[in-house]
Design a protein around this motif. Structure first.
Motif, PDB file in Angstrom:
ATOM      1  N   GLU A 175      -2.877 -10.374   6.808  1.00  0.00           N
ATOM      2  CA  GLU A 175      -4.184 -10.620   6.190  1.00  0.00           C
ATOM      3  C   GLU A 175      -4.890  -9.305   5.858  1.00  0.00           C
ATOM      4  O   GLU A 175      -5.469  -9.152   4.779  1.00  0.00           O
ATOM      5  N   HIS A 176      -4.814  -8.364   6.780  1.00  0.00           N
ATOM      6  CA  HIS A 176      -5.447  -7.056   6.542  1.00  0.00           C
ATOM      7  C   HIS A 176      -4.813  -6.373   5.339  1.00  0.00           C
ATOM      8  O   HIS A 176      -5.510  -5.809   4.485  1.00  0.00           O
ATOM      9  N   GLY A 177      -3.486  -6.430   5.265  1.00  0.00           N
ATOM     10  CA  GLY A 177      -2.793  -5.804   4.146  1.00  0.00           C
ATOM     11  C   GLY A 177      -3.133  -6.442   2.818  1.00  0.00           C
ATOM     12  O   GLY A 177      -3.252  -5.755   1.797  1.00  0.00           O
ATOM     13  N   LEU A 178      -3.311  -7.767   2.813  1.00  0.00           N
ATOM     14  CA  LEU A 178      -3.627  -8.465   1.567  1.00  0.00           C
ATOM     15  C   LEU A 178      -5.051  -8.191   1.097  1.00  0.00           C
ATOM     16  O   LEU A 178      -5.331  -8.195  -0.102  1.00  0.00           O
ATOM     17  N   ARG A 179      -5.965  -7.941   2.035  1.00  0.00           N
ATOM     18  CA  ARG A 179      -7.372  -7.819   1.667  1.00  0.00           C
ATOM     19  C   ARG A 179      -7.884  -6.380   1.676  1.00  0.00           C
ATOM     20  O   ARG A 179      -9.048  -6.140   1.342  1.00  0.00           O
ATOM     21  N   ALA A 180      -7.032  -5.439   2.052  1.00  0.00           N
ATOM     22  CA  ALA A 180      -7.458  -4.032   2.043  1.00  0.00           C
ATOM     23  C   ALA A 180      -7.804  -3.602   0.622  1.00  0.00           C
ATOM     24  O   ALA A 180      -7.157  -4.025  -0.341  1.00  0.00           O
ATOM     25  N   PRO A 181      -8.838  -2.753   0.454  1.00  0.00           N
ATOM     26  CA  PRO A 181      -9.228  -2.311  -0.892  1.00  0.00           C
ATOM     27  C   PRO A 181      -8.092  -1.623  -1.637  1.00  0.00           C
ATOM     28  O   PRO A 181      -7.961  -1.770  -2.850  1.00  0.00           O
ATOM     29  N   GLU A 182      -7.278  -0.882  -0.907  1.00  0.00           N
ATOM     30  CA  GLU A 182      -6.117  -0.212  -1.486  1.00  0.00           C
ATOM     31  C   GLU A 182      -4.857  -0.733  -0.794  1.00  0.00           C
ATOM     32  O   GLU A 182      -4.889  -1.063   0.388  1.00  0.00           O
ATOM     33  N   PRO A 183      -3.735  -0.820  -1.514  1.00  0.00           N
ATOM     34  CA  PRO A 183      -2.491  -1.269  -0.878  1.00  0.00           C
ATOM     35  C   PRO A 183      -2.138  -0.389   0.323  1.00  0.00           C
ATOM     36  O   PRO A 183      -2.210   0.835   0.248  1.00  0.00           O
ATOM     37  N   VAL A 184      -1.796  -1.028   1.425  1.00  0.00           N
ATOM     38  CA  VAL A 184      -1.386  -0.295   2.627  1.00  0.00           C
ATOM     39  C   VAL A 184      -0.009  -0.808   3.063  1.00  0.00           C
ATOM     40  O   VAL A 184       0.278  -1.995   2.937  1.00  0.00           O
ATOM     41  N   PRO A 185       0.850   0.079   3.550  1.00  0.00           N
ATOM     42  CA  PRO A 185       2.179  -0.370   4.005  1.00  0.00           C
ATOM     43  C   PRO A 185       2.056  -1.342   5.172  1.00  0.00           C
ATOM     44  O   PRO A 185       1.409  -1.030   6.183  1.00  0.00           O
ATOM     45  N   LEU A 186       2.655  -2.506   5.043  1.00  0.00           N
ATOM     46  CA  LEU A 186       2.568  -3.507   6.108  1.00  0.00           C
ATOM     47  C   LEU A 186       3.189  -2.994   7.393  1.00  0.00           C
ATOM     48  O   LEU A 186       2.690  -3.283   8.489  1.00  0.00           O
ATOM     49  N   GLY A 187       4.241  -2.201   7.281  1.00  0.00           N
ATOM     50  CA  GLY A 187       4.870  -1.662   8.485  1.00  0.00           C
ATOM     51  C   GLY A 187       3.913  -0.818   9.307  1.00  0.00           C
ATOM     52  O   GLY A 187       3.896  -0.894  10.540  1.00  0.00           O
ATOM     53  N   ALA A 188       3.083  -0.018   8.625  1.00  0.00           N
ATOM     54  CA  ALA A 188       2.120   0.827   9.334  1.00  0.00           C
ATOM     55  C   ALA A 188       1.061  -0.018  10.028  1.00  0.00           C
ATOM     56  O   ALA A 188       0.649   0.278  11.160  1.00  0.00           O
ATOM     57  N   VAL A 189       0.618  -1.082   9.367  1.00  0.00           N
ATOM     58  CA  VAL A 189      -0.400  -1.951   9.965  1.00  0.00           C
ATOM     59  C   VAL A 189       0.184  -2.691  11.169  1.00  0.00           C
ATOM     60  O   VAL A 189      -0.451  -2.792  12.225  1.00  0.00           O
ATOM     61  N   LEU A 190       1.397  -3.195  11.028  1.00  0.00           N
ATOM     62  CA  LEU A 190       2.040  -3.884  12.146  1.00  0.00           C
ATOM     63  C   LEU A 190       2.224  -2.959  13.338  1.00  0.00           C
ATOM     64  O   LEU A 190       2.003  -3.350  14.489  1.00  0.00           O
TER      65      LEU A 190
END
Length: 204
Positions: A175-190
């Motif tokens: 959810e955070h990755g989908l709604r972040a203002p800029e694309p963020v690597p999902l691996g980093a968020v996980l």
């Protein structure tokens, strides 16, 4: 007369068909919008008949939600395949990353795709199926965590708690990755999510 297929082979083919139908439903709904996708179109995309689709799913919402169950099934399998001496939360992170994060070097998701996923997940018709999928997915993980930790999934709350936390943490990262203002690597968020969970969620 052709020999009968072995039960294991039949089950694998069924699973592959379920996955193909689910992925086709997601792809079409993200790219073309929920109202514009029919069961007929999903079946054609997966190169099967509508009757075959109906043998697996009641509708496109159930088909889409099935991908979550399948992914968590693979997370559970990966968890059990990790080295026995590896700390549980390290093993969980690697298992989740193997199924949620895109391969290294993969192209970042286009904004159109991200927006399509956001719109699809906001569809009311999908909400109930997602709830059912989450429950089924957690059961897969409960069994794997119990085997990994030597706990009893019937008597001990621990494997259920871990599975619930993993499911919530993974969903939060997506959810955070989908709604972040800029694309963020999902691996980093996980990785950040699981590092914080392993540390006991200290206040930043």
């Amino acid at each position: 007369m052709a020999p009968a297929e072995e039960p294991g082979l039949r089950e694998r083919k069924k699973r592959e068909t379920r996955v193909a139908l689910s992925q086709a439903a997601i792809r079409l709904c993200v790219l073309h919008g929920w109202p514009n996708v029919t069961v007929d179109r999903i079946a054609a995309e997966a190169n099967v008949s509508v009757r075959t689709f109906r043998n697996y799913f009641s509708g496109k919402a159930e088909a889409i939600a099935a991908s979550h169950v399948e992914r968590m099934h693979r997370v559970a399998d990966e968890l059990l395949a990790r080295p026995a001496g590896e700390p549980l939360w390290d093993a969980l992170l690697h298992a989740v990353l193997s199924q949620f994060a895109p391969p290294e070097g993969a192209a970042p998701q286009e904004e159109r795709w991200r927006e399509g996923v956001r719109l699809m997940l906001a569809e009311p018709a999908l909400a109930g199926e997602i709830v059912k999928a989450n429950a089924a997915a957690q059961q897969e993980l409960v069994a794997a965590v119990a085997r990994r930790t030597g706990t009893d999934p019937e008597r001990d709350v621990y494997p259920k708690l871990v599975a619930a936390v993993v499911a919530a943490g993974s969903a939060t990262a997506v959810e955070h990755g989908l709604r972040a203002p800029e694309p963020v690597p999902l691996g980093a968020v996980l990785t950040e999510v699981f590092d914080r969970l392993a540390a006991g969620l200290p206040v930043p």
